[in-house]
Design an enzyme around this catalytic site. Structure first.
Site, PDB file in Angstrom:
ATOM      1  N   ARG A  85      -0.980 -16.734 -68.511  1.00 45.06           N
ATOM      2  CA  ARG A  85      -0.262 -17.961 -68.131  1.00 45.06           C
ATOM      3  C   ARG A  85      -1.254 -19.024 -67.622  1.00 45.06           C
ATOM      4  NH1 ARG A  85       4.163 -16.937 -63.821  1.00 45.06           N
ATOM      5  NH2 ARG A  85       5.212 -15.995 -65.598  1.00 45.06           N
ATOM      6  N   LYS A 224       5.111 -15.022 -53.579  1.00 50.25           N
ATOM      7  CA  LYS A 224       4.794 -16.285 -54.256  1.00 50.25           C
ATOM      8  C   LYS A 224       5.384 -17.481 -53.519  1.00 50.25           C
ATOM      9  CE  LYS A 224       8.518 -15.072 -57.360  1.00 50.25           C
ATOM     10  NZ  LYS A 224       8.799 -14.644 -58.735  1.00 50.25           N
ATOM     11  N   CYS A 445      14.969 -16.966 -70.392  1.00 53.15           N
ATOM     12  CA  CYS A 445      13.672 -16.367 -70.085  1.00 53.15           C
ATOM     13  C   CYS A 445      13.235 -15.487 -71.261  1.00 53.15           C
ATOM     14  CB  CYS A 445      13.760 -15.550 -68.799  1.00 53.15           C
ATOM     15  SG  CYS A 445      14.581 -13.962 -69.038  1.00 53.15           S
ATOM     16  N   CYS A 490      17.278 -10.301 -66.432  1.00 51.13           N
ATOM     17  CA  CYS A 490      17.401  -9.484 -65.221  1.00 51.13           C
ATOM     18  C   CYS A 490      17.668 -10.425 -64.043  1.00 51.13           C
ATOM     19  CB  CYS A 490      16.141  -8.638 -64.990  1.00 51.13           C
ATOM     20  SG  CYS A 490      14.841  -9.467 -64.066  1.00 51.13           S
ATOM     21  N   CYS A 494      14.107 -15.899 -63.544  1.00 44.04           N
ATOM     22  CA  CYS A 494      13.001 -16.800 -63.908  1.00 44.04           C
ATOM     23  C   CYS A 494      13.482 -18.096 -64.558  1.00 44.04           C
ATOM     24  CB  CYS A 494      12.013 -16.092 -64.828  1.00 44.04           C
ATOM     25  SG  CYS A 494      11.164 -14.730 -64.029  1.00 44.04           S
TER      26      CYS A 494
HETATM   27 FE1  SF4 Z   1      13.520 -12.654 -67.470  1.00 45.40          FE
HETATM   28 FE2  SF4 Z   1      13.711 -10.953 -65.425  1.00 45.40          FE
HETATM   29 FE3  SF4 Z   1      11.592 -10.899 -66.983  1.00 45.40          FE
HETATM   30 FE4  SF4 Z   1      11.954 -12.994 -65.374  1.00 45.40          FE
HETATM   31  S1  SF4 Z   1      11.567 -10.887 -64.737  1.00 45.40           S
HETATM   32  S2  SF4 Z   1      11.313 -13.053 -67.535  1.00 45.40           S
HETATM   33  S3  SF4 Z   1      14.211 -13.119 -65.375  1.00 45.40           S
HETATM   34  S4  SF4 Z   1      13.707 -10.443 -67.613  1.00 45.40           S
END
Ligand code: SF4
Length: 582
Positions: A85, A224, A445, A490, A494
């Site tokens: 990233r 973070k 995401c 999840c 994100c």
């Molecule tokens: Fe998606 Fe969860 Fe992975 Fe973040 S941690 S990219 S919300 S699956």
């Protein structure tokens, strides 16, 4: 301020194991360099994998390949790969840097480049032996992966519109850049491990010489820390979902200062009921010159008082929940060494996606190009990678990444416009302004197959969900409504799923929690409308709610406001009656 080293809280009890890993890491080195040199090893050991996040790297494995068998029937090991990233304050990417990233994703990644929901760029599928070269080449373009992840200040976001009608947007960008510079770690570990000097020599990685780490100390932050900078009429970077949000206050065309919002956060841990998403709270007003010292003071308060014994409740929002905004503010003032003013009445009032053609105000124009899910790639129908490569290589313009995962092509002479439009059309790219409202604002995401935490699909199924919703909205005559939908694989959140009009969060295999009642502005949390909705039932579940909205909304009422006004029980009862439009 507390006595002792930065990061040492006087009241801490039992530290989380990650705190020891950071503290003993020799300023984020661990044994990364020696494991990197071990050619036989295709991954890093656990502690180093945790430290690698601070260097902008996530160790992952191909989830699609899990469970595959060798010819002899034995189970194959994990197919390790890395997400790389790049940290990009304000989303500003020089043209040559974008071209370099596009080349890197072909050479070392999975031939796609992903714009992140926080204005960064991600390579996916990089194997360990290619990491060093990929990182070196990114750094040669004046960008870095250092600080893109980990327990430090992450990428500082800012409205990316290159608007020059006044100096306000440039001032916001300057504030974001100054905060990023102030809050970057000082350790030299990154340069030593990954980079070369001008003669092509790596610096000696075996001799550890500590440097002063005045903000982070030896343990860095408890978790973070995210920051965003925006204007009231354009909260395109969603500042109320971050630990720190700065909202520009403009009077008579001049940037007077910032309202400071603190304690936003989206992540939830399913196994920990004590975790929750929040919207940031308005704390104070600061002059432009005070933005950086206040950001630093807030980070230092978090460093010293954040929870270091339980990472699940370590984010700043939990400290705010424990202390309340008044105590938090007075502690920040103590660290700052002076009082702050009370907040200005200014609040978030709008959001722009910046798609399409816009005047910059300096005789040139910028173009917002829609990129589905931020994934720049060449498919049969849409070849965004080739199109961007051709346009940027031809015209050499600078670019900016938006928080909705789209690209802004900047500094375009009016005489170039028709050719650029033709190149985009030749590559199958539909102008963003011709996309449906719901697709323009949709976000998902990555989830499967790259994210190790994903429970369900997200990015790969979002286009199909949007196809279904577009048909439903069209049937209801609601095509022009600005409805925001965000989806994640999840509860980590994100793609910020807990505050838009519609949120979808992966709960268990193939099933999602459906949230309603947030809004496009990002200043209200959505509520849990239905749990465990199977993927194929998402659109049918929303259909009667959309019909209800069409029939009973107030004048000008948005979908999110309608759901919020009606509330969950009323909407569920409508669902139970089959949404018959009574
Ligand atoms: Fe998606 Fe969860 Fe992975 Fe973040 S941690 S990219 S919300 S699956």
């Amino acid at each position: 301020m507390v006595d002792g080293n930065p990061g040492e809280s006087p009241t801490e009890v039992k530290l989380d194991k990650s705190e020891f890993v950071k503290e003993e890491s020799r300023q984020l080195r661990g044994t990364i360099a020696s494991e990197l040199a071990e050619g036989e090893l295709d991954h890093f050991t656990k502690d180093n994998a945790g430290l690698l996040k601070h260097h902008g790297l996530y160790q992952q494995d191909n989830r699609d390949a899990r469970g595959q068998k060798n010819e002899d029937g034995s189970r194959k090991g994990k197919a390790f790969m890395f997400m790389v990233r790049t940290r990009i304050p304000g989303g500003r990417v020089p043209g040559e840097s974008l071209l370099a990233h596009l080349d890197l994703c072909d050479r070392y990644g999975n031939e796609t480049l992903r714009i992140t929901s926080r204005q960064g760029l991600q390579l996916h599928g990089v194997i360990k032996q290619n990491l060093q070269q990929a990182i070196r080449e990114i750094n040669q373009t004046q960008l870095t992966t250092f600080g893109a992840c980990g327990d430090i200040e992450r990428n500082v976001m800012c409205c990316p519109a290159p608007v020059r009608h006044s100096s306000v947007h440039d001032q916001l960008q300057a504030t974001a850049a100054d905060i990023a510079e102030e809050l970057k770690p000082r350790t030299t570990a990154y340069a030593e491990i990954w980079l070369e000097d001008d003669q092509g020599n790596r610096e000696n990685v075996s001799e550890f010489t500590p440097v002063d780490e005045p903000i982070y100390g030896s343990r860095y932050l408890p978790r973070k820390f995210k920051t965003g900078v925006a204007l009231p009429e354009d909260n395109c970077v969603d500042i109320l979902t971050y630990d720190l949000g700065l909202l520009g206050v403009v009077e008579q065309g001049e940037l007077r200062g910032y309202n400071v919002f603190v304690g936003g956060g989206q992540g939830v841990t399913p196994s920990a009921a004590k975790t929750f998403p929040t919207i940031a709270q308005k704390m104070s007003f600061v002059d432009v010159a005070d933005a950086v010292p206040v950001a630093r003071a807030i980070v230092e308060v978090f460093r010293d008082h954040g929870n270091r014994s339980d990472r699940k409740t370590a984010r700043l929002k939990y400290l705010l929940a424990n202390w309340g905004i008044e105590r938090f503010r007075s502690t920040v003032e103590e660290y700052l060494g002076r009082p702050m003013s009370d907040p200005h009445p200014a609040d978030v009032t709008g959001v722009e996606d910046h798609l399409g053609w816009h005047s910059q105000g300096d005789g040139r124009e910028y173009l917002g190009v829609y990129i589905e899910n931020g994934r720049i790639k060449d498919d049969e129908g849409v070849r965004s990678k080739s199109a961007l490569r051709k346009i940027v290589a031809t015209y050499g313009m600078s670019t900016r990444m938006t928080a909705q995962q789209n690209v802004l092509l900047c500094d375009i002479e009016p005489s170039w416009k028709s050719e650029i439009d033709a190149i985009l059309a030749d590559h199958g790219i539909i102008p963003g302004e011709q996309r449906s409202q719901i697709r323009r604002l949709a976000m998902a995401c990555p989830a499967l197959p790259t994210c190790g935490l994903s429970i369900t699909e997200s990015e790969r199924v979002m286009p199909g969900i949007l196809d279904g919703l577009e048909a439903e909205l069209s049937a209801c005559g609601l095509d022009d409504e600005q409805i925001t939908i965000h989806m994640t694989g999840c509860p980590n959140g994100c793609a910020r799923p807990y505050s838009p009009d519609i949120g979808l969060v992966g709960k268990t295999a193939g099933k999602y929690t459906l949230f309603l009642g947030g809004n496009t502005l990002g200043n209200r949390l959505a509520f849990n409308f239905q749990d465990l909705v199977p993927l194929e039932e998402i659109v049918p579940t929303l259909s009667p709610v959309l019909t209800y909205y069409r029939d009973e909304r107030d004048d000008g009422e948005s979908f999110g406001d309608f759901c919020d006004r009606k509330g969950r029980d009323d909407l569920v009862s409508r669902l139970d009656r089959g949404g018959d439009g009574e």
